[in-house]
Write a protein that holds these residues in place. Structure first.
Motif, PDB file in Angstrom:
ATOM      1  N   ILE A   1       3.953  -4.458  -7.544  1.00  0.00           N
ATOM      2  CA  ILE A   1       3.759  -4.302  -6.088  1.00  0.00           C
ATOM      3  C   ILE A   1       2.983  -3.013  -5.822  1.00  0.00           C
ATOM      4  O   ILE A   1       2.017  -2.989  -5.064  1.00  0.00           O
ATOM      5  CB  ILE A   1       5.134  -4.257  -5.356  1.00  0.00           C
ATOM      6  CG1 ILE A   1       5.843  -5.607  -5.483  1.00  0.00           C
ATOM      7  CG2 ILE A   1       4.960  -3.879  -3.886  1.00  0.00           C
ATOM      8  CD1 ILE A   1       7.304  -5.593  -5.093  1.00  0.00           C
ATOM      9  N   VAL A   2       3.367  -1.946  -6.495  1.00  0.00           N
ATOM     10  CA  VAL A   2       2.694  -0.647  -6.293  1.00  0.00           C
ATOM     11  C   VAL A   2       1.230  -0.727  -6.737  1.00  0.00           C
ATOM     12  O   VAL A   2       0.339  -0.167  -6.103  1.00  0.00           O
ATOM     13  CB  VAL A   2       3.470   0.480  -7.031  1.00  0.00           C
ATOM     14  CG1 VAL A   2       2.721   1.797  -6.977  1.00  0.00           C
ATOM     15  CG2 VAL A   2       4.861   0.648  -6.426  1.00  0.00           C
ATOM     16  N   SER A   3       0.953  -1.474  -7.826  1.00  0.00           N
ATOM     17  CA  SER A   3      -0.431  -1.614  -8.307  1.00  0.00           C
ATOM     18  C   SER A   3      -1.296  -2.413  -7.339  1.00  0.00           C
ATOM     19  O   SER A   3      -2.470  -2.132  -7.177  1.00  0.00           O
ATOM     20  CB  SER A   3      -0.484  -2.361  -9.631  1.00  0.00           C
ATOM     21  OG  SER A   3       0.236  -1.700 -10.588  1.00  0.00           O
ATOM     22  N   PHE A   4      -0.715  -3.442  -6.723  1.00  0.00           N
ATOM     23  CA  PHE A   4      -1.519  -4.343  -5.887  1.00  0.00           C
ATOM     24  C   PHE A   4      -1.933  -3.726  -4.554  1.00  0.00           C
ATOM     25  O   PHE A   4      -3.005  -3.997  -4.052  1.00  0.00           O
ATOM     26  CB  PHE A   4      -0.752  -5.634  -5.591  1.00  0.00           C
ATOM     27  CG  PHE A   4      -0.928  -6.651  -6.672  1.00  0.00           C
ATOM     28  CD1 PHE A   4      -2.188  -7.100  -7.022  1.00  0.00           C
ATOM     29  CD2 PHE A   4       0.161  -7.169  -7.333  1.00  0.00           C
ATOM     30  CE1 PHE A   4      -2.360  -8.034  -8.024  1.00  0.00           C
ATOM     31  CE2 PHE A   4       0.006  -8.102  -8.341  1.00  0.00           C
ATOM     32  CZ  PHE A   4      -1.260  -8.534  -8.684  1.00  0.00           C
ATOM     33  N   TYR A   5      -1.062  -2.929  -3.969  1.00  0.00           N
ATOM     34  CA  TYR A   5      -1.350  -2.440  -2.622  1.00  0.00           C
ATOM     35  C   TYR A   5      -1.891  -1.023  -2.693  1.00  0.00           C
ATOM     36  O   TYR A   5      -1.220  -0.110  -3.162  1.00  0.00           O
ATOM     37  CB  TYR A   5      -0.089  -2.512  -1.744  1.00  0.00           C
ATOM     38  CG  TYR A   5       0.372  -3.945  -1.559  1.00  0.00           C
ATOM     39  CD1 TYR A   5      -0.291  -4.786  -0.659  1.00  0.00           C
ATOM     40  CD2 TYR A   5       1.421  -4.466  -2.303  1.00  0.00           C
ATOM     41  CE1 TYR A   5       0.095  -6.103  -0.510  1.00  0.00           C
ATOM     42  CE2 TYR A   5       1.822  -5.787  -2.151  1.00  0.00           C
ATOM     43  CZ  TYR A   5       1.156  -6.603  -1.251  1.00  0.00           C
ATOM     44  OH  TYR A   5       1.533  -7.908  -1.114  1.00  0.00           O
ATOM     45  N   SER A   6      -3.153  -0.877  -2.189  1.00  0.00           N
ATOM     46  CA  SER A   6      -3.817   0.415  -2.414  1.00  0.00           C
ATOM     47  C   SER A   6      -3.191   1.543  -1.616  1.00  0.00           C
ATOM     48  O   SER A   6      -3.472   2.703  -1.866  1.00  0.00           O
ATOM     49  CB  SER A   6      -5.306   0.297  -2.122  1.00  0.00           C
ATOM     50  OG  SER A   6      -5.471  -0.092  -0.789  1.00  0.00           O
ATOM     51  N   PHE A   7      -2.320   1.231  -0.612  1.00  0.00           N
ATOM     52  CA  PHE A   7      -1.695   2.344   0.124  1.00  0.00           C
ATOM     53  C   PHE A   7      -0.591   3.007  -0.695  1.00  0.00           C
ATOM     54  O   PHE A   7      -0.098   4.067  -0.346  1.00  0.00           O
ATOM     55  CB  PHE A   7      -1.166   1.917   1.505  1.00  0.00           C
ATOM     56  CG  PHE A   7      -0.385   0.628   1.521  1.00  0.00           C
ATOM     57  CD1 PHE A   7      -1.005  -0.555   1.888  1.00  0.00           C
ATOM     58  CD2 PHE A   7       0.961   0.605   1.187  1.00  0.00           C
ATOM     59  CE1 PHE A   7      -0.284  -1.746   1.908  1.00  0.00           C
ATOM     60  CE2 PHE A   7       1.680  -0.581   1.208  1.00  0.00           C
ATOM     61  CZ  PHE A   7       1.051  -1.771   1.572  1.00  0.00           C
ATOM     62  N   PHE A   8      -0.219   2.393  -1.816  1.00  0.00           N
ATOM     63  CA  PHE A   8       0.740   3.063  -2.701  1.00  0.00           C
ATOM     64  C   PHE A   8      -0.008   3.885  -3.741  1.00  0.00           C
ATOM     65  O   PHE A   8      -1.088   3.502  -4.186  1.00  0.00           O
ATOM     66  CB  PHE A   8       1.627   2.054  -3.433  1.00  0.00           C
ATOM     67  CG  PHE A   8       2.605   1.344  -2.528  1.00  0.00           C
ATOM     68  CD1 PHE A   8       3.448   2.066  -1.690  1.00  0.00           C
ATOM     69  CD2 PHE A   8       2.702  -0.030  -2.535  1.00  0.00           C
ATOM     70  CE1 PHE A   8       4.357   1.420  -0.857  1.00  0.00           C
ATOM     71  CE2 PHE A   8       3.601  -0.687  -1.707  1.00  0.00           C
ATOM     72  CZ  PHE A   8       4.421   0.044  -0.868  1.00  0.00           C
ATOM     73  N   THR A   9       0.578   4.983  -4.152  1.00  0.00           N
ATOM     74  CA  THR A   9      -0.034   5.773  -5.213  1.00  0.00           C
ATOM     75  C   THR A   9       1.026   6.225  -6.219  1.00  0.00           C
ATOM     76  O   THR A   9       2.134   6.587  -5.835  1.00  0.00           O
ATOM     77  CB  THR A   9      -0.779   7.007  -4.654  1.00  0.00           C
ATOM     78  OG1 THR A   9      -1.270   7.777  -5.757  1.00  0.00           O
ATOM     79  CG2 THR A   9       0.098   7.895  -3.791  1.00  0.00           C
ATOM     80  N   MET A  10       0.657   6.162  -7.499  1.00  0.00           N
ATOM     81  CA  MET A  10       1.598   6.574  -8.547  1.00  0.00           C
ATOM     82  C   MET A  10       1.410   8.053  -8.888  1.00  0.00           C
ATOM     83  O   MET A  10       2.131   8.601  -9.695  1.00  0.00           O
ATOM     84  CB  MET A  10       1.400   5.735  -9.800  1.00  0.00           C
ATOM     85  CG  MET A  10       1.711   4.269  -9.571  1.00  0.00           C
ATOM     86  SD  MET A  10       1.577   3.340 -11.091  1.00  0.00           S
ATOM     87  CE  MET A  10       0.954   1.780 -10.487  1.00  0.00           C
ATOM     88  N   LYS A  11       0.359   8.657  -8.318  1.00  0.00           N
ATOM     89  CA  LYS A  11       0.100  10.073  -8.621  1.00  0.00           C
ATOM     90  C   LYS A  11       0.084  10.843  -7.313  1.00  0.00           C
ATOM     91  O   LYS A  11      -0.260  10.282  -6.273  1.00  0.00           O
ATOM     92  CB  LYS A  11      -1.273  10.208  -9.296  1.00  0.00           C
ATOM     93  CG  LYS A  11      -1.391   9.426 -10.571  1.00  0.00           C
ATOM     94  CD  LYS A  11      -1.629  10.353 -11.724  1.00  0.00           C
ATOM     95  CE  LYS A  11      -1.693   9.590 -13.022  1.00  0.00           C
ATOM     96  NZ  LYS A  11      -2.420  10.205 -14.057  1.00  0.00           N
ATOM     97  N   PRO A  12       0.374  12.150  -7.364  1.00  0.00           N
ATOM     98  CA  PRO A  12       0.323  12.924  -6.124  1.00  0.00           C
ATOM     99  C   PRO A  12      -1.100  12.942  -5.566  1.00  0.00           C
ATOM    100  O   PRO A  12      -2.059  12.852  -6.319  1.00  0.00           O
ATOM    101  CB  PRO A  12       0.749  14.335  -6.553  1.00  0.00           C
ATOM    102  CG  PRO A  12       1.050  14.282  -7.993  1.00  0.00           C
ATOM    103  CD  PRO A  12       0.731  12.939  -8.534  1.00  0.00           C
ATOM    104  N   ARG A  13      -1.222  13.030  -4.237  1.00  0.00           N
ATOM    105  CA  ARG A  13      -2.551  13.088  -3.623  1.00  0.00           C
ATOM    106  C   ARG A  13      -2.809  14.474  -3.039  1.00  0.00           C
ATOM    107  O   ARG A  13      -1.872  15.185  -2.662  1.00  0.00           O
ATOM    108  CB  ARG A  13      -2.658  12.040  -2.500  1.00  0.00           C
ATOM    109  CG  ARG A  13      -2.868  10.641  -3.059  1.00  0.00           C
ATOM    110  CD  ARG A  13      -2.981   9.602  -1.969  1.00  0.00           C
ATOM    111  NE  ARG A  13      -3.319   8.300  -2.559  1.00  0.00           N
ATOM    112  CZ  ARG A  13      -3.043   7.134  -1.997  1.00  0.00           C
ATOM    113  NH1 ARG A  13      -2.425   7.076  -0.856  1.00  0.00           N
ATOM    114  NH2 ARG A  13      -3.403   6.009  -2.596  1.00  0.00           N
ATOM    115  N   GLY A  14      -4.109  14.806  -2.948  1.00  0.00           N
ATOM    116  CA  GLY A  14      -4.476  16.078  -2.344  1.00  0.00           C
ATOM    117  C   GLY A  14      -4.567  15.932  -0.824  1.00  0.00           C
ATOM    118  O   GLY A  14      -4.322  14.853  -0.277  1.00  0.00           O
ATOM    119  N   ASP A  15      -4.983  17.030  -0.136  1.00  0.00           N
ATOM    120  CA  ASP A  15      -5.119  16.961   1.334  1.00  0.00           C
ATOM    121  C   ASP A  15      -6.151  15.900   1.703  1.00  0.00           C
ATOM    122  O   ASP A  15      -6.041  15.245   2.730  1.00  0.00           O
ATOM    123  CB  ASP A  15      -5.594  18.317   1.890  1.00  0.00           C
ATOM    124  CG  ASP A  15      -4.577  19.401   1.605  1.00  0.00           C
ATOM    125  OD1 ASP A  15      -3.396  19.048   1.394  1.00  0.00           O
ATOM    126  OD2 ASP A  15      -4.964  20.589   1.560  1.00  0.00           O
TER     127      ASP A  15
END
Ligand code: FES
Length: 289
Positions: free
Chosen positions: A195-209
């Motif tokens: 589920i996390v892989s399919f939906y681009s609004f999820f991220t497995m890594k921290p995001r920057g500003d």
């Protein structure tokens, strides 16, 4: 890549199996091929494979039947599907049988390597072949997450809202958090991962500003998007999937941003940049200072 990690590519189109094998072997992966679901079962009965990349539509035994067989007989192996543009139905079927990701057809070498790399990491993490050091999360964060899981766990279709809340609480969805959600909702870790892989609004890594997403899809690839990706990596001094030291930018690749007419395409936060080139990258990044 350790030699004992084995990948099986299953497709009735020899051109697909051959190109997957060539691309993956060039990166040091140990890859074998099968020409049908039946052939794959025969091979898996004789040898162990850690990851299977399979087509869905094949004569005699289709990909979904093969994945169901694997679920019962080779539960430790990861599965990635190779598919045409995934419809909601394909996604639903695939999630139901517990795949971990997909490679869209037609695919570029960059997409195949990107998806395979993440799938290999996931399988190794799951089986403990290469356990990464555990990251600690503050107890208050974990208890808030547990409260959310508790609140949703009896409601049907709660995986997406729980994962959205988990991402709001933690900032991203690392393996430990995905596993906690899976346990809490009585799902398999593979279901949550897919589920996390399919939906681009999820991220497995921290995001920057500012989150940079750059497209690796076919239209962008043929217009040499890789040159712009290399320029981004050099300017930001990070790799794809990482965050700059000052946490200002994060860099992700995606399979298609749905704006192929503007290829090569990059999106920063919600702003789309078309026809990007190494020359334009510095100015674009400079506009975020
Ligand atoms: S392939 Fe890049 S936007 Fe579609």
């Amino acid at each position: 890549m350790a030699d004992d990690f084995r990948i099986l590519v299953v497709d009735d189109e020899a051109v697909i199996t051959r190109s997957c094998q060539r691309i993956l072997q060039a990166e040091g992966y140990n890859v074998e091929t099968a020409s049908s679901g039946k052939d794959a079962v025969l091979k898996m009965e004789q040898a162990g494979y850690n990851l299977v990349l399979t087509d869905l539509k094949m004569p005699e035994m289709d990909g979904i039947t093969l994945i169901k067989w694997m679920k019962n007989n080779r539960p430790d192996a990861g599965v990635v599907i190779i598919t045409g543009y995934p419809s909601q139905e394909t996604i639903k079927d695939a999630l139901d049988v517990g795949i971990i990701d997909y490679v869209p057809k037609p695919f570029t070498p960059a997409v195949l390597l990107d998806v395979t790399g993440r799938a290999v990491e996931w399988v190794k993490g799951k089986t403990g072949v290469e356990e990464k050091p555990k990251e600690e999360f503050p107890p208050s964060m974990i208890s808030e997450l547990d409260r959310v899981i508790e609140q949703y766990k009896t409601k049907p279709g709660s995986s997406i809202p729980v994962l959205q809340r988990a991402q709001e609480i933690v900032g991203y969805l690392p393996p430990q958090i995905m596993k906690r959600v899976a346990r809490g909702l009585n799902l398999s870790p593979a279901e949550v991962h897919s589920i996390v892989s399919f939906y681009s609004f999820f991220t497995m890594k921290p995001r920057g500003d500012h989150n940079i997403r750059i497209c690796l899809g076919t239209a962008c690839y043929v217009k040499r998007v890789e040159e712009s990706i290399n320029k981004l990596k050099a300017e930001l001094k990070i790799d794809v999937g990482d965050v700059t030291e000052d946490k200002k930018f994060s860099l992700e690749t995606v399979r298609c941003l749905g704006a192929c007419g503007l290829a090569p395409v990059m999106v920063i936060d919600d702003k789309t940049y078309g026809a990007v080139s190494p020359k334009k990258i510095k100015d674009i990044l400079g506009s975020y200072s």
